[in-house]
Design an enzyme around this catalytic site. Structure first.
Site, short mmCIF file in Angstrom:
data_model
loop_
_atom_site.label_atom_id
_atom_site.label_comp_id
_atom_site.label_asym_id
_atom_site.label_seq_id
_atom_site.Cartn_x
_atom_site.Cartn_y
_atom_site.Cartn_z
N LEU A 121 43.24 39.05 50.46
CA LEU A 121 43.43 37.79 49.75
C LEU A 121 43.60 38.03 48.24
O LEU A 121 43.60 37.10 47.45
CB LEU A 121 42.27 36.84 50.02
CG LEU A 121 42.03 36.53 51.50
CD1 LEU A 121 40.87 35.56 51.67
CD2 LEU A 121 43.28 35.95 52.16
N SER A 123 41.80 39.93 45.75
CA SER A 123 40.71 39.86 44.76
C SER A 123 41.07 40.67 43.52
O SER A 123 40.63 40.35 42.41
CB SER A 123 39.41 40.38 45.35
OG SER A 123 39.48 41.77 45.59
N SER A 124 41.92 41.71 43.69
CA SER A 124 42.23 42.57 42.54
C SER A 124 43.06 41.83 41.50
O SER A 124 42.80 41.93 40.30
CB SER A 124 42.94 43.85 43.00
OG SER A 124 44.13 43.54 43.69
N GLU A 156 47.27 47.11 37.14
CA GLU A 156 47.01 47.56 38.51
C GLU A 156 48.00 48.65 38.93
O GLU A 156 47.61 49.66 39.53
CB GLU A 156 47.09 46.36 39.47
CG GLU A 156 46.74 46.71 40.90
CD GLU A 156 46.25 45.52 41.73
OE1 GLU A 156 46.07 44.42 41.16
OE2 GLU A 156 46.03 45.71 42.93
N ASP A 168 51.13 39.32 43.73
CA ASP A 168 49.74 38.89 43.59
C ASP A 168 49.42 38.38 42.18
O ASP A 168 48.81 37.33 42.01
CB ASP A 168 48.79 40.04 43.93
CG ASP A 168 48.96 40.52 45.36
OD1 ASP A 168 49.72 39.87 46.11
OD2 ASP A 168 48.34 41.54 45.72
P1 ADP Z 1 42.29 42.94 47.63
O1 ADP Z 1 43.14 42.71 48.83
O2 ADP Z 1 41.01 42.18 47.71
O3 ADP Z 1 43.03 42.74 46.35
P2 ADP Z 1 42.24 45.62 46.62
O4 ADP Z 1 41.85 46.93 47.24
O5 ADP Z 1 43.61 45.47 46.08
O6 ADP Z 1 41.90 44.49 47.69
O7 ADP Z 1 41.26 45.31 45.40
C1 ADP Z 1 39.86 45.36 45.57
C2 ADP Z 1 39.23 46.01 44.34
O8 ADP Z 1 39.28 45.10 43.22
C3 ADP Z 1 37.75 46.30 44.54
O9 ADP Z 1 37.56 47.55 45.16
C4 ADP Z 1 37.25 46.29 43.10
O10 ADP Z 1 37.53 47.53 42.46
C5 ADP Z 1 38.10 45.23 42.42
N1 ADP Z 1 37.42 43.91 42.42
C6 ADP Z 1 37.92 42.75 42.91
N2 ADP Z 1 37.04 41.73 42.70
C7 ADP Z 1 35.99 42.24 42.03
C8 ADP Z 1 34.75 41.69 41.51
N3 ADP Z 1 34.44 40.40 41.66
N4 ADP Z 1 33.91 42.52 40.89
C9 ADP Z 1 34.21 43.82 40.75
N5 ADP Z 1 35.34 44.39 41.19
C10 ADP Z 1 36.23 43.63 41.84
MG MG Z 2 44.80 43.80 45.75
#
Ligand code: ADP
Ligand code: MG
Length: 380
Positions: A121, A123-124, A156, A168
């Protein structure tokens, strides 16, 4: 804990700037992004909030509710992925320096989020976009949403080293409530498309370690297809740019499995652009049919589905959903289901039942609507 409370607890002072950005889900346009085609994501209601304040150490001092651990990082060093989540924040800071929009003397940052991490979803991008907005606000440099998206993308892609496209960060920065965003990935052109539909996100709980390996294999297959198709059409840069009317010629030119992969990409490109036109005219029902077609194409031609995803899509269809398909590259993860309000409860129950019968557990299901993009938040 909220971001501002974490900031106060960590640094003993109040933050000076705050911003938030959402997670996303892509309605249609699967595996089109790295082929130069269109995607059509919406922003979710779940968000990441970043609060920031000045530092005098010249460093980044960061803390997240995710692990509560305080870290100090010298963002001027280039350590690519070696910083954990600090690498994303460091990448944003370095890009802000280049843009002349970084706070002088470093910064303190606290992060809180309800975007599930690593669930597809995004988060990055919620993290990088909210960080860029909060830090630019702290520095009192007004950046446009497109500039924030660019800074977050390069943080990123160039700094952390993720082979992501622009989807994203672009949706996290530009989303508006009640709209999907048509993004043409080759040109970065965007258009807001009204979207009033209700979506169920069904998490199959399947997390394939295979996914990255399989994805890289598909990317190589697409590159091989372009190399061969260039013999037919020398100016072809992107697989998605192959004319849809020349499908027979494409099929003659390519051996399997390149043929199937290419037919998916060219078909999905047409479906996504047509889908955006249908949404703009309020044709939700016809749009839903395209979601089913997209899933079929992903399953048969791109071979990126999973039995759990196929089961959710079939159960949704039987229960009268407008459309359904895998989402987020596939091979597991989430399925999205387009429903009308009247049938929502019935469809949700039917998916739960079918999934439980097959796998002995119930998948988490959340209801989402197209939500807002990045914004400044009050400092509280
Ligand atoms: P996603 O599909 O959720 O984007 P990714 O692997 O691209 O998965 O990104 C996830 C990474 O983003 C986590 O491993 C972390 O390093 C960082 N991240 C995302 N949200 C947070 C948060 N709230 N606090 C700290 N790091 C975060
Ligand atoms: Mg991501």
């Amino acid at each position: 804990m909220k971001a501002a409370a974490l900031f106060r607890a960590t640094f003993g002072v109040a933050p000076r700037a705050a911003a938030s950005a959402p997670g996303r889900v892509n309605l249609i346009g699967e595996h089109t992004d790295y082929n130069g085609g269109p995607v059509l994501p919406v922003a979710l209601g779940v968000r990441t909030t970043v609060v920031a304040g000045a530092a005098d150490s010249g460093l980044l001092e960061i803390v997240s509710t995710r692990d509560g651990r305080f870290e100090r990082i010298d963002y001027r060093e280039n350590r690519a992925g070696g910083w954990g989540w600090g690498g994303y924040v460091a990448g944003v800071m370095r890009e802000l320096v280049t843009a002349g929009a970084a706070p002088a003397g470093g910064a303190r940052i606290a992060v809180a989020s309800d975007v599930p991490i690593g669930a597809g979803l995004s988060s990055s991008a919620a993290l990088t976009v909210a960080t860029a907005k909060a830090l630019a606000t702290l520095a009192r440099v007004p950046l446009r949403a497109r500039q924030i998206a660019g800074i977050a993308f390069r943080a990123e892609h160039d700094h952390v080293g993720v082979r992501c496209g622009i989807m994203d960060q672009t949706i996290a920065a530009l989303a508006t409530p009640g709209h999907a965003l048509l993004i043409e990935c080759a040109s970065a052109e965007t258009r807001q498309i009204p979207f009033r539909g209700r979506l169920l996100l069904v998490d199959t709980g399947v997390r394939h370690d295979l996914a990255t390996g399989a994805l890289n294999r598909r990317r190589s297959e697409c590159e091989a297809a372009v190399a061969r198709l260039k013999l037919e059409l020398p100016e072809l840069m992107w697989l998605a740019a192959w004319p849809a009317a020349w499908l027979a010629r494409l099929k003659r030119a390519l051996p399997e499995p390149l043929r199937s992969r290419a037919v998916h990409v060219v078909g999905e490109t047409a479906r996504t652009r047509f889908g955006a036109q249908l949404l703009a005219r309020g044709r939700l029902k016809q749009f839903g049919q395209l979601l089913y077609e997209s899933h079929e194409s992903c399953r048969r031609l791109y071979e990126c589905s999973a039995p759990e995803l196929d089961l959710v899509v079939a159960a949704a269809k039987r229960a009268g959903a407008l459309g359904a398909r895998l989402s987020g590259a596939g091979w597991g993860g989430t399925a999205l289901v387009l429903v009308d309000r009247k049938r929502e409860a019935r469809i949700t129950a039917a998916i739960r039942r079918a999934f439980h019968r097959a796998y002995g557990r119930e998948p988490p299901i959340t209801v989402v609507r197209a939500s807002a993009g990045m914004r400044r938040e009050p400092v509280r």
